[in-house]
Motif scaffolding. Structure first.
Motif, mmCIF file in Angstrom:
data_model
loop_
_atom_site.group_PDB
_atom_site.id
_atom_site.type_symbol
_atom_site.label_atom_id
_atom_site.label_comp_id
_atom_site.label_asym_id
_atom_site.label_seq_id
_atom_site.Cartn_x
_atom_site.Cartn_y
_atom_site.Cartn_z
ATOM 1 N N VAL A 40 0.845 -1.189 0.000
ATOM 2 C CA VAL A 40 0.000 0.000 0.000
ATOM 3 C C VAL A 40 0.886 1.245 0.000
ATOM 4 O O VAL A 40 1.865 1.318 0.744
ATOM 5 N N VAL A 41 0.520 2.204 -0.843
ATOM 6 C CA VAL A 41 1.238 3.474 -0.914
ATOM 7 C C VAL A 41 0.367 4.564 -0.303
ATOM 8 O O VAL A 41 -0.798 4.722 -0.675
ATOM 9 N N LEU A 42 0.956 5.309 0.641
ATOM 10 C CA LEU A 42 0.257 6.443 1.265
ATOM 11 C C LEU A 42 0.963 7.739 0.891
ATOM 12 O O LEU A 42 2.198 7.817 0.934
ATOM 13 N N TYR A 43 0.178 8.741 0.537
ATOM 14 C CA TYR A 43 0.704 10.079 0.265
ATOM 15 C C TYR A 43 0.325 10.966 1.446
ATOM 16 O O TYR A 43 -0.846 11.314 1.613
ATOM 17 N N GLY A 44 1.315 11.302 2.265
ATOM 18 C CA GLY A 44 1.016 12.027 3.491
ATOM 19 C C GLY A 44 1.805 13.319 3.626
ATOM 20 O O GLY A 44 2.896 13.481 3.063
ATOM 21 N N ILE A 45 1.261 14.239 4.386
ATOM 22 C CA ILE A 45 1.933 15.483 4.755
ATOM 23 C C ILE A 45 1.926 15.592 6.269
ATOM 24 O O ILE A 45 1.190 14.867 6.956
ATOM 25 N N TYR A 46 2.759 16.486 6.784
ATOM 26 C CA TYR A 46 2.778 16.729 8.226
ATOM 27 C C TYR A 46 2.116 18.068 8.471
ATOM 28 O O TYR A 46 2.649 19.121 8.120
ATOM 29 N N GLN A 47 0.949 18.030 9.082
ATOM 30 C CA GLN A 47 0.161 19.243 9.284
ATOM 31 C C GLN A 47 -0.561 19.156 10.622
ATOM 32 O O GLN A 47 -1.078 18.089 10.994
ATOM 33 N N ASP A 48 -0.593 20.277 11.335
ATOM 34 C CA ASP A 48 -1.248 20.322 12.650
ATOM 35 C C ASP A 48 -0.666 19.269 13.587
ATOM 36 O O ASP A 48 -1.387 18.580 14.327
#
Length: 331
Positions: A192-200
């Protein structure tokens, strides 16, 4: 008749008459010579003095210029050192954030692939999953798990992580995981590929997960087809009859891909998921770019009919004898 006057010279011996004009000439020569020698010495001394003054001035100017140049070099070195330190600190911070995104993504997948019949546990699961979704994403849009579905995680392991894009100065991390789980007493294995950002202060997904086959070689890093402006590939938009033909091809391809059919290699150079069953597909973007056809969208499949999964996909295809051939998927 007057007597002649006698001149007495004490330095002249007696009996020798004085030589007229000689003493006067000699004394004048001595006076001239005594004047000329001091005059030459003064000229030499003046010349040497001027020379040393000029030389000293030149040395002083050179020293001042060197000191100024050294100060400039030191300032530049300090600036470069500060800039290098800033870059190193930024890289270190990005790596630390990447680790946080990877860790929280791992936990998110453990929660996602865990499902029980208990309603309270299901509600808690949905709340935990939605807390890490960004924008308009909702877990109900891509997780179709029946109330009687029982699923448990055996292992979630990160395979690799890379930075693929920047959205409004926010780094997007593409992390690939290997997931082993048990569903309805059947062992399953997917990537599984996840596209994530770091926010809050936490990881948030900006796109629904992508499912890959468990045997796909992910050791080589591929450049993601995303631009820094948007997650959709830009190009010449395909529409009309060609889009209809393309949609039909994509649906047939995904049906082969989900069950890893033996005929898959006739239309693609990718390996399927294996053990899945294709349900539906939705094309959200289809463009022609650099001589290739790029198609993006989502598709739904299941291992057990009571529990379906929705995955994002990106296909890079080329036209082949009135149809298409898939060269890359989610690369």
């Amino acid at each position: 008749m007057s007597e002649p006057k006698l001149h007495f010279d004490p330095d002249r011996p007696e009996g020798k008459p004085a030589k007229k004009g000689k003493s006067t000439t000699k004394s004048s020569k001595e006076r001239r010579s005594t004047r000329q020698i001091p005059m030459h010495r003064h000229r030499l001394q003046n010349g040497l003095t001027i020379f040393f003054y000029v030389l000293f001035t030149l040395f002083f100017i050179v020293i001042v210029m060197n000191v100024g140049r050294m100060n400039t070099v030191i300032d530049l070195a300090n600036k470069k050192e500060v800039k290098a330190n800033d870059i190193a600190a930024e890289i270190q911070q990005s790596q630390q954030i990447g680790k946080i995104v990877s860790f929280e993504g791992n936990k998110w997948l453990q929660t996602f692939f865990t499902h029980s019949k208990n309603q309270a546990e299901q509600d808690k699961r949905v709340k935990q999953l939605n807390a890490h979704l960004s924008g308009s994403l909702e877990i109900s849009g891509f997780d179709i798990s029946g109330k009687d579905t029982v699923r448990s995680v055996k292992q979630v392991q990160e395979i690799k992580q890379e930075t693929v894009s920047h959205l409004k100065e926010i780094t997007v991390y593409k992390t690939t995981y290997d997931v082993q789980f048990v569903e309805q007493n059947h062992d399953r294995n997917v990537q599984v590929v996840l596209y994530g950002i770091y926010q809050d202060d936490k990881m948030k997904l900006i796109q629904i997960p992508e499912y890959l086959n468990a045997n796909k070689d992910t050791g080589e890093s591929h450049k993601a087809p995303y631009t820094s402006e948007d997650l959709e590939v830009k190009g010449e938009v395909i529409s009309g009859a060609e889009k209809t033909k393309m949609t039909q091809f994509v649906e047939k391809f995904l049906a082969l891909y989900c069950r890893n059919d033996s005929n898959l290699n006739l239309v693609a150079s990718v390996q399927g998921i294996d053990g899945g069953t294709f349900q539906t597909a939705t094309l959200t973007n289809s463009v022609r770019k650099n001589g290739k056809v790029v198609v993006q969208g989502t598709y739904t499949f299941y291992f057990q009919e009571s529990s379906a999964y929705t995955s994002a996909f990106t296909l890079e295809m080329r036209e082949n004898k009135g149809s298409y051939f898939v060269d890359k998927m989610n690369d």
